[in-house]
Write an enzyme that holds these catalytic residues in place. Structure first.
Site, mmCIF file in Angstrom:
data_model
loop_
_atom_site.group_PDB
_atom_site.id
_atom_site.type_symbol
_atom_site.label_atom_id
_atom_site.label_comp_id
_atom_site.label_asym_id
_atom_site.label_seq_id
_atom_site.Cartn_x
_atom_site.Cartn_y
_atom_site.Cartn_z
ATOM 1 N N LYS A 277 3.744 3.791 -14.997
ATOM 2 C CA LYS A 277 5.101 3.907 -15.528
ATOM 3 C C LYS A 277 5.067 3.739 -17.051
ATOM 4 O O LYS A 277 4.182 3.054 -17.569
ATOM 5 C CB LYS A 277 5.971 2.784 -14.935
ATOM 6 C CG LYS A 277 6.365 2.985 -13.489
ATOM 7 C CD LYS A 277 7.303 1.884 -13.041
ATOM 8 C CE LYS A 277 7.675 2.044 -11.570
ATOM 9 N NZ LYS A 277 8.477 3.244 -11.297
ATOM 10 N N ARG A 351 7.442 4.143 -0.226
ATOM 11 C CA ARG A 351 7.520 4.870 1.050
ATOM 12 C C ARG A 351 6.243 4.691 1.865
ATOM 13 O O ARG A 351 6.262 4.807 3.079
ATOM 14 C CB ARG A 351 7.839 6.341 0.781
ATOM 15 C CG ARG A 351 6.809 7.054 -0.051
ATOM 16 C CD ARG A 351 7.333 8.365 -0.647
ATOM 17 N NE ARG A 351 8.250 8.134 -1.766
ATOM 18 C CZ ARG A 351 8.931 9.093 -2.388
ATOM 19 N NH1 ARG A 351 8.815 10.345 -1.991
ATOM 20 N NH2 ARG A 351 9.743 8.804 -3.389
#
Ligand code: BES
Ligand code: MN
Ligand code: ZN
Length: 503
Positions: A277, A351
């Site tokens: 990130k 996920r």
């Protein structure tokens, strides 16, 4: 990590002038003609005089406006607090308006140990809303300070209400206290620094929390996860020196007709991994375990309230780091249950751990499975900072949206369009972990859906809550919501469980 400080909630009749307390809170509404003092314990003449001076005092009655005034001798308390309820239709504000006004006062009036909340709350439900607002608003986090704050916390909130002697009130106040404590525990965990909170220490904290409760805890360590084939948790955790954990909590009351499974995302820090990130605000990613903290808080509240719903909570704990052993884009993971996933972006890690959790939860054939996760940045693009996205099977989704509305949480139902599924096809594995960026919140849910199990050929009813924005407030506090960890989603899950109990 969790500061289990107790807040006492009691009730008195609306004529609360002689209660020995530090302050009395009364409500002001924003009427067309100007600020309007609502029903309060003040003597008639004083109330009229105060009403006349509101405008010149600069009071407007807007939500979140909290003004402190010296009290007159008619009150035993030294301070009179005016809290704004904003524009209302009719005489009595609704439950959420009261919750927010009481919560805003509890949040902003610090350093007074005992406060009377004399807002217009003539029924058990409205008094409970005031109590809950107080329990949610009175929060501060100082675990990482070298000195305790000078202004101590609220110790007792006294709710002035015409329902003070109603037989249903004690249970309603108790529920408010339990909800408040559970939500504050989620905030504490979210606010804890990520060097202190990592999968193993989180699992240890769960043991501490569950000890006094009728809840069984099982911790799957990395050896067990490896052996049993939890490829999502293991794969995401590989880049960290602090290995993953799967924590299972079980509450099994005697009289339960329904079995609720809860799955929470517990990434104790999300750097993005090799798909790193950008640095701006990366520290907010300590909040990426909010879903796991929320299912912990929810099952604790369910057990404390003794709800007749069998509940199993799964906390999927891992740290997403870019260490030398980290997963690469292009890697293929074999998830728990055998499905394979090609990793296209290591930042789509939530996920992956949730998939393992959903498969494990499904194996027990629960009546319904709900997962909650700070899953996608796209949630904020779609719905903003405060509104959670709720997806899943239509019936469960709608019931969750109803539970959110009932509990005063902001959420919105979203579809799971079929056309998003092909973008998750992989050229080498069963599935890819990233698909269409358009509708990214729904794409993530479509991925999770693949891991919800079946019972006798029928898909287990499933709901999914994306709390990426609502879990962490990085702007100004408001109502009963502090800065940083918020505890969003817990009240929705609890209300959902309560409705299931009534089934
Ligand atoms: N934890 C993030 C989602 C998130 C973003 C939560 C901002 C709270 C605030 C999640 O793991 C993530 O990085 N998702 C990616 C998915 C993408 C790579 C498909 C995202 O949303 O960018
Ligand atoms: Mn991520
Ligand atoms: Zn994440």
């Amino acid at each position: 990590m969790i500061n289990a400080s107790e807040l006492k909630l009691t009730a008195v009749s609306p004529d609360a002038r002689r209660v020995a307390a530090g302050a009395v809170v009364v409500a002001v509404a924003q009427a067309k003609q100007g600020p309007r003092l609502l029903d309060s314990p003040l003597p008639k003449a004083e109330s009229a005089a105060l009403q006349d001076s509101l405008s010149s005092l600069g009071v407007t009655g807007a939500a979140d406006e909290v003004v402190r005034l010296p009290a007159t001798d008619s009150l035993k308390a030294g301070v009179l607090v005016l809290t704004g309820v904003g524009k209302i239709s009719g005489e009595t504000p609704d439950a959420e308006t009261l919750r927010r006004a009481a919560g805003s006062a509890a949040r902003q009036v610090t350093g007074i140990a005992k406060i009377v909340f004399a807002l217009p709350a003539p029924t058990v439900d409205l008094a409970a809303a005031v109590a809950e607002g107080v329990a949610l608003g009175a929060y501060s986090f100082s675990n990482h300070r070298s000195k305790a704050p000078e202004k101590g916390p609220l110790v007792e909130g006294v709710i002035a209400t015409a329902a003070s002697t109603h037989q249903a009130l004690p249970a309603a106040l108790r529920r408010a206290a339990v909800v408040g404590r559970a939500v504050r525990s989620v905030r504490d965990l979210v606010n804890t620094a990520p060097n202190d909170l990592f999968p193993e220490s989180f699992a240890n904290e769960v043991r501490t929390v569950a000890k006094p409760l009728p809840v069984k805890v099982t911790v799957y360590d990395e050896k067990r996860l490896e052996k049993d084939g939890y490829g999502g948790l293991m794969g995401v955790g590989k880049g960290s020196s602090r290995p993953p954990r799967l924590v299972k909590l079980e509450y099994t009351p005697a009289k339960a007709s329904q079995h609720l499974a809860l799955v929470g995302k517990g990434i104790t820090f999300d750097t993005g991994g090799i798909s790193l990130k950008p640095p701006a605000n990366m520290h907010h990613m300590k909040s990426d375990m909010a879903g796991a903290a929320t299912v912990l808080g929810t099952i604790s509240a369910i057990a404390e309230l003794g709800l007749p719903v069998r509940t199993t909570a799964w906390l999927c704990l891992a740290e997403n780091m870019p260490g030398g052993n980290a997963a690469r884009p292009g890697d293929v993971f074999t998830m728990f249950g055998g499905k394979t996933v090609e990793i296209l972006n290591t930042d789509a890690e939530g996920r992956l751990v949730m998939a393992d959790g959903l498969v494990a939860a499904s194996a027990e054939k629960p009546d319904v499975v709900i997962d909650i996760a700070t899953l996608t940045g796209a949630q904020m693009v779609a719905l903003g900072r405060r509104t959670s996205g709720i997806m899943g099977d239509d019936g469960v989704r709608d019931a969750l949206v109803e539970a959110a509305t009932l509990s005063g949480e902001t959420a919105w139902g979203m579809p799971l369009p079929e056309e998003l599924r092909p973008a998750l096809d992989s050229t080498v594995a069963d599935l890819a972990n990233a698909g269409d960026r358009n509708g990214g919140m729904m794409t993530a849910a479509v991925f999770l859906q693949e891991f919800v199990g079946e019972v006798d050929g029928q898909k287990i009813p499933w709901g999914h809550i994306d709390i990426a924005g609502p879990a962490f407030n990085d702007v100004a506090p408001y109502a009963y919501v502090p800065k940083n960890g918020t505890g969003a989603g817990l009240r929705t899950l609890l209300a959902f469980a309560e409705r299931l109990a009534a089934k």
